[in-house]
Design a protein around this motif. Structure first.
Motif, PDB file in Angstrom:
ATOM      1  N   THR A   5       0.831  -1.201   0.000  1.00 42.06           N
ATOM      2  CA  THR A   5       0.000   0.000   0.000  1.00 42.06           C
ATOM      3  C   THR A   5       0.867   1.254   0.000  1.00 42.06           C
ATOM      4  O   THR A   5       0.572   2.235  -0.707  1.00 42.06           O
ATOM      5  N   ALA A   6       1.941   1.251   0.786  1.00 40.32           N
ATOM      6  CA  ALA A   6       2.850   2.394   0.812  1.00 40.32           C
ATOM      7  C   ALA A   6       3.520   2.595  -0.542  1.00 40.32           C
ATOM      8  O   ALA A   6       3.678   3.737  -1.013  1.00 40.32           O
ATOM      9  N   LEU A  57      -1.251   5.782   1.098  1.00 42.59           N
ATOM     10  CA  LEU A  57      -1.380   6.091   2.526  1.00 42.59           C
ATOM     11  C   LEU A  57      -1.441   7.601   2.729  1.00 42.59           C
ATOM     12  O   LEU A  57      -0.698   8.363   2.095  1.00 42.59           O
ATOM     13  N   ARG A  70       0.526   7.833   8.550  1.00 40.55           N
ATOM     14  CA  ARG A  70       0.328   6.964   7.378  1.00 40.55           C
ATOM     15  C   ARG A  70      -0.012   5.541   7.814  1.00 40.55           C
ATOM     16  O   ARG A  70      -0.812   4.861   7.172  1.00 40.55           O
ATOM     17  N   TYR A  71       0.597   5.109   8.931  1.00 35.72           N
ATOM     18  CA  TYR A  71       0.254   3.778   9.452  1.00 35.72           C
ATOM     19  C   TYR A  71      -1.217   3.728   9.885  1.00 35.72           C
ATOM     20  O   TYR A  71      -1.940   2.777   9.566  1.00 35.72           O
ATOM     21  N   SER A  80      -3.647   5.488   8.784  1.00 36.57           N
ATOM     22  CA  SER A  80      -4.539   5.536   7.620  1.00 36.57           C
ATOM     23  C   SER A  80      -4.669   4.178   6.938  1.00 36.57           C
ATOM     24  O   SER A  80      -5.681   3.884   6.304  1.00 36.57           O
ATOM     25  N   PHE A  81      -3.637   3.357   7.060  1.00 37.95           N
ATOM     26  CA  PHE A  81      -3.711   2.002   6.491  1.00 37.95           C
ATOM     27  C   PHE A  81      -4.907   1.250   7.054  1.00 37.95           C
ATOM     28  O   PHE A  81      -5.640   0.572   6.333  1.00 37.95           O
ATOM     29  N   ASP A 101       4.632   3.487   8.854  1.00 34.42           N
ATOM     30  CA  ASP A 101       4.460   2.915   7.511  1.00 34.42           C
ATOM     31  C   ASP A 101       5.712   2.178   7.039  1.00 34.42           C
ATOM     32  O   ASP A 101       5.711   1.585   5.963  1.00 34.42           O
TER      33      ASP A 101
END
Length: 539
Positions: free
Chosen positions: A59-60, A65, A73-74, A76-77, A320
């Motif tokens: 995904t990153a 993200l 960002r983590y 949002s995952f 992330d």
């Protein structure tokens, strides 16, 4: 990822415990469920972690993200639903199934053990009078899962110490100590006999507390008894004598796991007999080129110098950039060697005493050979004994369980089966390959394959499968041959080995902080916790 199977399992366990009769007071359900839940969360987290990291990285890489920091960002995952339990079941069915199996089978195994504890408590208290009060804690000890999630549990009773539940029969312990009696070993030289109660297909063992020695004479007696223990284990084809299976209770060595007694060696050598003291696992060859690497033997592991297993953990957690690492986890502190004045007393300083105990057994065996072999009642019980047969190392199976949780293997059952077969099959029509379907079935269920054999027969069983004529001769015949044939030459060769490999101290003579904590703690009980050593990032 595992909230649903965990919640369902713990609720099932909570309901089961609430219906159990008093032990003799009520089970403290909330506390017991909480400790089981804590262990389960760790197991489930480790099982799903490689897939989470794989999907997070994908995904990153796509730039999907949100957020200005790695932590945002983590988050949002998960908030954007890039990975859900439903998607896990669709894209990684092997890991999804593993979560259900680990959670459900553990809850059911604990509930079964509690019901057995309630039903058998009178017999336990008759054999172990100190046990009293309600069960206030249930600990998953961390041993092998087998036969549908069966595993060793420690029950702590509020007023009377602890007792271990083992999901396999414990008759081998009785046979071992009865054999010392047949040999005529003087009482003062015998290793201590743990208190054991037999169930139908399981058993109970009272917790054995580590205690330091008070005098040098006590240490000498400890090592003399270890020599007796080693010799008797040779004669009875015992293996798996790693350091976690021996407790130093003051001057008394206590062997707490004897299920691999009466091993059948005819699958690996023509004579079918144990070849040397190394086969017991209680000692191992020392290698000056690699000091301290992979130590496991009960007579040699000291301090932090001991074999450890690798368990996955999150690197750069909650960012992330999260990855998978492996850290070494050991049971700490080690309890297998005597301690005097805050120092481990290793075998190199007590070889004379060790050899004295060893030679005593073989001298008695030669003198009483005819009487021992004519002890019909004892040999009838040996013939009826069904014990565990070690074919492959448990560590090998544990690595395979980690391997099939990796994203590439977890995407389909055919991929998982192919991976397991690749690591289990020898490549020729060997007797090993007959075992592979049963091994694969067990590993699919998150179990360590568990082989059993009847001492008087030549077949080998794993779950419902029985492999007829797997062995050339029964273990019963091999052990009787040991007693009939093992003479001065064999004993002398083993003594020479002991001098060659135990005459220098193990490489780590210092006490670790965990070891020092043990010595400061009460010698009336020992800890079942874990010590996390510095991480070794392997992936």
């Amino acid at each position: 990822m595992y909230a649903r199977p965990l919640a369902q399992a713990l609720e099932r366990l909570r309901r089961a415990l609430a219906t159990v009769p008093d032990l003799p007071g009520p089970v403290e359900v909330t506390g017991c469920v909480a400790t089981v839940g804590s262990s389960l969360r760790m197991q489930l987290d480790q099982a799903v972690l490689p897939v989470v990291v794989e999907e997070l990285g994908r995904t990153a890489a796509r730039g999907d993200l949100r957020g200005g920091t790695p932590q945002e960002r983590y988050r949002s995952f998960w908030e954007d639903g890039h990975l859900s339990a439903e998607r896990l079941a669709r894209d990684y069915p092997v890991v999804s199934a593993a979560l259900d199996v680990i959670a459900g089978s553990t809850a059911d195994s604990v509930a079964l053990a509690v019901r057995r504890l309630a039903a058998e408590l009178p017999a336990l208290q008759a054999a172990m009078p100190a046990l009293s009060g309600p069960a206030v804690d249930i600990t998953l000890v961390g041993g092998d899962r087998h036969a549908g999630g069966g595993q060793v549990l420690r029950f702590k009773l509020r007023d009377g110490g602890g007792v271990y539940y083992k999901p396999v029969p414990q008759s081998s312990s009785t046979l071992f100590h009865d054999f010392l009696g047949l040999l005529g070993v003087p009482e003062e030289m015998r290793p201590a006999r743990p208190r054991v109660v037999e169930g139908s297909a399981h058993g109970w063992m009272q917790e054995v507390a580590f205690a330091p020695c008070a005098t040098a004479a006590e240490v000498c007696r400890y090592w003399t008894r270890c020599g007796v223990l080693l010799a008797a284990c040779c004669l009875l084809n015992f293996t798996d004598g790693h350091f976690e299976n021996l407790i130093a209770a003051g001057e008394h060595p206590v062997l707490i796991d004897t299920e691999t007694m009466l091993q059948n060696y005819s699958w690996r050598n023509p004579t079918g007999t144990l070849e040397s003291v190394v086969d017991t696992g209680l000692v191992q060859p020392s290698d000056p080129r690699t000091p301290g690497r992979g130590s496991f033997s009960a007579f040699q592991v000291m301090g932090s110098d001991r074999l450890s297993t690798l368990a996955p953990f999150a690197v750069h957690r909650h960012t992330d950039a999260m990855g998978v690492g492996f850290r070494r986890i050991t049971h700490a502190p080690p309890l297998n060697l005597p301690v005097l004045d805050g120092r481990f007393q290793s075998a190199d300083g007590y070889l004379r005493e060790l050899v004295q105990g060893f030679d005593t057994v073989f001298t008695l065996c030669r003198a009483r050979r005819a009487k021992i072999l004519a002890a019909t009642d004892f040999w009838d019980r040996v013939a009826a004994h069904q014990g565990r047969q070690i074919i492959r190392e448990t560590a090998h199976y544990a690595r395979l369980l980690r391997l099939i949780q990796q994203p590439t293997s977890a995407r389909s059952w055919p991929a998982t089966d192919a991976e397991l077969n690749r690591h289990l099959r020898v490549g020729t029509a060997s007797r090993y390959d007959r075992l592979v379907p049963g091994e694969v079935a067990a590993l699919r269920d998150q179990d360590i394959p568990y082989f059993t054999h009847l001492a008087s027969a030549t077949h080998l069983s794993c779950g419902p499968a029985t492999h007829t004529r797997f062995f050339r001769t029964p273990a019963l015949a091999q052990v009787r041959q040991n007693i009939a044939d093992r003479g001065p030459a064999f004993a002398a060769a083993q003594v020479a080995f002991l001098h060659d490999h135990l005459s220098t101290p193990p490489p780590d003579p210092s006490l670790t902080p965990a070891d020092q904590h043990l010595l400061r703690a009460s010698s009336a009980a020992h800890s079942g916790g874990h010590h996390h050593e510095p991480a070794d990032d392997l992936l």
